[in-house]
Enzyme design. Structure first.
Site, PDB file in Angstrom:
ATOM      1  N   ASP A  36      35.331  54.558  89.947  1.00 13.13           N
ATOM      2  CA  ASP A  36      36.142  54.123  88.815  1.00 13.13           C
ATOM      3  C   ASP A  36      35.884  52.642  88.558  1.00 13.13           C
ATOM      4  O   ASP A  36      36.361  51.777  89.294  1.00 13.13           O
ATOM      5  CB  ASP A  36      37.630  54.360  89.108  1.00 13.13           C
ATOM      6  CG  ASP A  36      37.999  55.839  89.149  1.00 13.13           C
ATOM      7  OD1 ASP A  36      37.105  56.656  89.452  1.00 13.13           O
ATOM      8  OD2 ASP A  36      39.175  56.165  88.901  1.00 13.13           O
ATOM      9  N   LYS A  94      41.170  60.455  82.004  1.00 13.47           N
ATOM     10  CA  LYS A  94      42.070  60.322  83.154  1.00 13.47           C
ATOM     11  C   LYS A  94      43.240  59.422  82.770  1.00 13.47           C
ATOM     12  O   LYS A  94      43.058  58.273  82.369  1.00 13.47           O
ATOM     13  CB  LYS A  94      41.330  59.738  84.360  1.00 13.47           C
ATOM     14  CG  LYS A  94      42.222  59.473  85.570  1.00 13.47           C
ATOM     15  CD  LYS A  94      41.402  59.017  86.766  1.00 13.47           C
ATOM     16  CE  LYS A  94      42.277  58.583  87.936  1.00 13.47           C
ATOM     17  NZ  LYS A  94      41.482  58.183  89.121  1.00 13.47           N
ATOM     18  N   LYS A 149      39.315  56.202  81.472  1.00  9.53           N
ATOM     19  CA  LYS A 149      40.561  56.137  82.247  1.00  9.53           C
ATOM     20  C   LYS A 149      41.442  55.036  81.673  1.00  9.53           C
ATOM     21  O   LYS A 149      40.953  53.967  81.296  1.00  9.53           O
ATOM     22  CB  LYS A 149      40.215  55.876  83.709  1.00  9.53           C
ATOM     23  CG  LYS A 149      41.401  55.656  84.639  1.00  9.53           C
ATOM     24  CD  LYS A 149      40.899  55.426  86.068  1.00  9.53           C
ATOM     25  CE  LYS A 149      42.004  54.996  87.012  1.00  9.53           C
ATOM     26  NZ  LYS A 149      41.514  54.739  88.385  1.00  9.53           N
TER      27      LYS A 149
END
Length: 248
Positions: free
Chosen positions: A99, A207, A173
């Site tokens: 990430d 996400k 995300k």
């Protein structure tokens, strides 16, 4: 719906941030791994220095839980070279998913070409090693228009450079969960910001992270169309209980 398979169970505090010893912090990570094995979460999201311990525990348990870690966390403003170096180290440590915090300040300042290069090189590295890449855009630092533009930008770079077939391996995300807003407003995923990401990032995965603390909010996010939920409240979500604690 097996909500556990949407959950990226998260513990990203350093010992200093948690106000505890390193040994105590390690125990927190171990407890998260054990919980993830028990409840069969999709993933545990931890700092890279804990990956070896987590991998050993997961292997011993013959668990299918995968390991994620964060890159250039939480500010995202180091050089691309540093991001790539950190990512390579995480891959060597056997992280399954990475990430990356996008340099959202650079984006806000109009440095679009550098953001495109960042997305391209980080994605290329992950795909080369069969890892999933997630790009954290830090929605609380962005306007609605900026959320739209950066979500579209990430999608366009991934599809143009790596093809539609790799959309399933790249996520947008929402948040780090560590961003501090000046007015104490929401610093993580909200239904409004997630809708904007979904509308502009798909077919990339999405996400929702930061502030998803209970079953009700988690199911709302899933109903909207998110593919993962990053949360430090996985057990509360699984047990359909409320969590009033603040933080990621």
């Amino acid at each position: 719906m097996k909500i556990n398979q949407f959950l990226d169970a998260t513990y990203l505090k350093t010992a200093e941030q948690a106000g505890i010893t390193e040994e105590e912090n390690l125990q927190n990570v171990i407890s998260l791994v054990e919980e993830a094995i028990l409840y069969e979460y999709k993933l545990i999201m931890i700092r890279a220095n804990y990956i070896k311990t987590a991998r050993r525990l997961l292997n011993d348990a013959k668990s299918n839980v995968v390991i994620g870690t964060v890159i250039d966390f939480p500010a995202g403003n180091s050089s691309l070279e540093n991001k790539i170096s950190e990512a390579k180290e995480a891959i060597n440590l056997t992280a399954d998913e990475l990430d990356f915090v996008v340099d959202y300040d650079a984006f806000k300042n109009g440095k679009i070409s550098s953001i495109k290069k960042e997305i391209e090189e980080c994605t290329a590295l992950c795909l080369k090693h069969n890892k999933k890449a997630k790009f954290i855009i830090e929605v609380a630092a962005l306007s609605s228009e900026e959320i739209i533009v950066i979500s579209q930008l990430i999608k366009e770079v991934v599809i143009e450079k790596f093809g539609l077939e790799n959309a399933k391996n790249v996520f947008v995300k929402s948040s780090t969960g560590f961003f501090k807003t000046d007015d104490n407003s929401a610093n993580g995923a909200t239904l409004e910001t997630i809708k904007l990401i979904l509308e502009n990032a798909k077919p990339l995965k999405v996400k929702a992270a930061g502030g998803v603390k209970n079953y009700e909010m988690a199911t709302k996010m899933i109903d909207l169309g998110v593919d993962r939920i990053g949360t430090s409240s996985s057990k509360q979500i699984i047990n359909k209980t409320q969590n009033v604690n603040q933080g990621y």
